[in-house]
Design an enzyme around this catalytic site. Structure first.
Site, PDB file in Angstrom:
ATOM      1  N   ARG A  54      43.748  21.714  27.088  1.00  8.32           N
ATOM      2  CA  ARG A  54      42.623  22.653  27.034  1.00  8.32           C
ATOM      3  C   ARG A  54      41.497  22.260  27.989  1.00  8.32           C
ATOM      4  O   ARG A  54      40.684  23.095  28.386  1.00  8.32           O
ATOM      5  CB  ARG A  54      42.101  22.742  25.597  1.00  8.32           C
ATOM      6  CG  ARG A  54      41.210  23.957  25.348  1.00  8.32           C
ATOM      7  CD  ARG A  54      40.865  24.124  23.875  1.00  8.32           C
ATOM      8  NE  ARG A  54      40.147  22.989  23.357  1.00  8.32           N
ATOM      9  CZ  ARG A  54      40.508  22.260  22.295  1.00  8.32           C
ATOM     10  NH1 ARG A  54      41.596  22.568  21.623  1.00  8.32           N
ATOM     11  NH2 ARG A  54      39.804  21.238  21.907  1.00  8.32           N
ATOM     12  N   TYR A 108      26.886  46.155  32.714  1.00  6.36           N
ATOM     13  CA  TYR A 108      28.248  46.498  32.278  1.00  6.36           C
ATOM     14  C   TYR A 108      28.233  46.771  30.756  1.00  6.36           C
ATOM     15  O   TYR A 108      27.765  45.932  29.980  1.00  6.36           O
ATOM     16  CB  TYR A 108      29.158  45.323  32.627  1.00  6.36           C
ATOM     17  CG  TYR A 108      30.594  45.434  32.217  1.00  6.36           C
ATOM     18  CD1 TYR A 108      31.412  46.439  32.727  1.00  6.36           C
ATOM     19  CD2 TYR A 108      31.152  44.523  31.332  1.00  6.36           C
ATOM     20  CE1 TYR A 108      32.745  46.525  32.353  1.00  6.36           C
ATOM     21  CE2 TYR A 108      32.488  44.599  30.954  1.00  6.36           C
ATOM     22  CZ  TYR A 108      33.275  45.605  31.465  1.00  6.36           C
ATOM     23  OH  TYR A 108      34.589  45.691  31.102  1.00  6.36           O
ATOM     24  N   LYS A 205      38.736  41.539  38.924  1.00  4.43           N
ATOM     25  CA  LYS A 205      38.514  42.600  39.901  1.00  4.43           C
ATOM     26  C   LYS A 205      38.994  42.131  41.272  1.00  4.43           C
ATOM     27  O   LYS A 205      40.178  42.033  41.504  1.00  4.43           O
ATOM     28  CB  LYS A 205      37.035  42.998  39.880  1.00  4.43           C
ATOM     29  CG  LYS A 205      36.507  43.325  38.463  1.00  4.43           C
ATOM     30  CD  LYS A 205      37.050  44.619  37.915  1.00  4.43           C
ATOM     31  CE  LYS A 205      36.825  44.816  36.421  1.00  4.43           C
ATOM     32  NZ  LYS A 205      35.444  44.806  35.968  1.00  4.43           N
TER      33      LYS A 205
HETATM   34  C1  LIG Z   1      35.060  44.633  34.532  1.00  2.77           C
HETATM   35  C2  LIG Z   1      33.723  43.981  34.515  1.00  2.77           C
HETATM   36  C3  LIG Z   1      33.472  42.898  33.686  1.00  2.77           C
HETATM   37  C4  LIG Z   1      34.473  42.407  32.681  1.00  2.77           C
HETATM   38  O1  LIG Z   1      35.632  41.904  33.237  1.00  2.77           O
HETATM   39  P1  LIG Z   1      36.986  41.841  32.332  1.00  2.77           P
HETATM   40  O2  LIG Z   1      37.814  40.876  33.073  1.00  2.77           O
HETATM   41  O3  LIG Z   1      37.505  43.232  32.286  1.00  2.77           O
HETATM   42  O4  LIG Z   1      36.579  41.341  30.981  1.00  2.77           O
HETATM   43  C5  LIG Z   1      32.241  42.287  33.766  1.00  2.77           C
HETATM   44  N1  LIG Z   1      31.292  42.738  34.607  1.00  2.77           N
HETATM   45  C6  LIG Z   1      31.498  43.785  35.403  1.00  2.77           C
HETATM   46  C7  LIG Z   1      30.409  44.225  36.321  1.00  2.77           C
HETATM   47  C8  LIG Z   1      32.701  44.453  35.385  1.00  2.77           C
HETATM   48  O5  LIG Z   1      32.887  45.525  36.155  1.00  2.77           O
END
Ligand SMILES: *Cc1c(COP(=O)(O)O)cnc(C)c1O
Length: 394
Positions: A54, A108, A205
């Site tokens: 971990r 977000y 992303k």
């Molecule tokens: C998608 C997103 C997140 C969260 O990411 P996940 O991996 O889907 O939990 C956080 N901040 C922004 C600006 C996002 O677009």
């Protein structure tokens, strides 16, 4: 080489150490819980680099080192199982019961939800602020204000924040500055260089970039590193080596992908501005964007996510447009190779500012496809919208 490496070189070379991996360019996927110690003395000595699954392994170390290098000035990075856990872990690392937190109105949505539910239950009080407030944020500081959260540009509506101005007034009061930098990535904005203490990314992303993995990163400046490392350790967060490897692989091509996302998004943003069906386009790289000058001052580029408002106020027309798109998929997230379309309604997610547009807000992620094909797909969508509109008006 003694000169500091540029970002493109860093992407190809950061944490690439073949001599540590039997000559292989990439680290192995270290799976495991137990790590063996040769002796009781070694166990007690706590000097062995890896001691339990971990707490990290050579695979996760490689990604952390690469992010540290790219973020410029990061003393340490932790990996979280999603972008959202990176945001919430960063907040919990610096805020506790009785503390006050400032969050932009355009944050977000799920971060807002966390602030209004779990954080509130822990007696962390959140005030939402106009993302365009700049140094005026000082007027919202209370004696117990512990942290300012930033996200620039804002989710869905793309307000650009004055990061250095906010960081400067926050630091005068010893307030931590946290920023969600998922849209720009450190290639287009380096938060730590602008005074941010914790630079957060949904690596889900653009860093992953292929819609096949979820992961979050928190890169820390010196003020906040110990606190973040402790919180991450205390709650037991861990990301498996398969996901780490996918993100590390995505990272290597980030620059070439972002260049294409940017080029196509800018072309489509300009084209959308000329469409009779569109009343507004939100993309900071457009000269018409209200924060264009600020974007130009601080950012080195713009990624592939933008939004526009339809002239038509009817949701039926919007569905007619989006439902028939062939190259744009309807779905959450963004940052992968593929294009996406999503209707969004900021109305229910704004309390410090007002969303006054009468048309529908549609968010587009411009993927790596041929830009003419993408515009042809959107053009057909606009034709469907006009046809349904004409039918209704008969
Ligand atoms: C998608 C997103 C997140 C969260 O990411 P996940 O991996 O889907 O939990 C956080 N901040 C922004 C600006 C996002 O677009």
């Amino acid at each position: 080489m003694t000169k500091k490496m540029n970002d493109r070189t860093l992407l190809a070379h950061a944490a690439v150490n073949p001599s540590e991996h039997h000559g292989f360019i990439n680290p192995a996927l270290y799976r495991g819980s137990t790590v063996a110690f040769p002796t009781v003395a070694a166990l007690a000595g706590r000097t062995q680099p890896y001691r339990y699954g971990r707490w990290g392994n050579p695979t996760s170390t490689a990604l952390c080192e690469a992010i540290n290098a790219l973020e410029g000035g990061a003393v340490g990075t932790v990996l979280c199982p999603s972008g959202l856990t990176a945001c919430t872990t960063a907040i919990l690392a610096v805020c506790g019961a009785g503390d006050h937190l400032l969050v932009p109105d355009s944050v977000y949505g799920p971060v807002r939800h966390f602030c209004d539910t779990a954080a509130r239950r822990m007696n962390i009080e959140t005030t939402y602020y106009d993302p365009r407030i700049g140094a005026g944020i000082a007027g919202l500081f209370h004696p117990n204000t512990r942290a300012v959260f930033l996200e620039s540009p804002g989710s869905g509506t793309f307000e650009v924040q004055d990061v250095p101005a906010i960081a400067a007034v926050a630091h005068e009061r010893d307030i931590f500055v946290l920023m969600d930098n998922s849209w720009a990535t450190p290639l287009f904005l380096k938060p730590l260089e602008l005074g941010v203490d914790l630079s957060i990314m949904a690596a889900t992303k653009y860093i992953g970039g292929h819609s096949d993995v979820m992961l979050g990163t928190i890169a820390c400046g010196p003020r906040a590193w110990e606190q973040v490392r402790d919180m991450h350790f205390q709650v037991g967060q861990y990301v498996g080596p398969d996901d780490v490897t996918l993100v590390l692989r995505g990272l290597r091509t980030l620059d070439v992908r972002l260049q294409r996302h940017q080029e196509s998004a800018l072309t489509i943003a300009h084209w959308l501005e000329q469409r009779p069906e569109v009343s507004r386009v939100f993309y900071p790289a457009l000269p018409s964007h209200p924060d264009h000058a600020l974007w130009q001052r601080d950012f080195r580029g713009a990624s592939g996510l933008l939004s526009f408002v339809t002239r038509s106020p009817s949701s039926d027309f919007v569905a007619a447009m989006i439902d028939g798109l062939k190259l744009f998929t309807i779905g959450y997230s963004w940052g992968g190779f593929e294009s996406l379309a999503l209707p969004v309604d900021p109305r229910s997610l704004r309390t410090a500012t007002q969303w006054t547009e009468t048309g529908h807000l549609i968010r587009l992620h411009i993927g790596l496809e041929d830009v003419d094909d993408l515009m042809a797909d959107l053009e057909e969508g606009f034709s469907r919208l006009r046809a349904v509109e004409a039918q209704k008006n008969l």
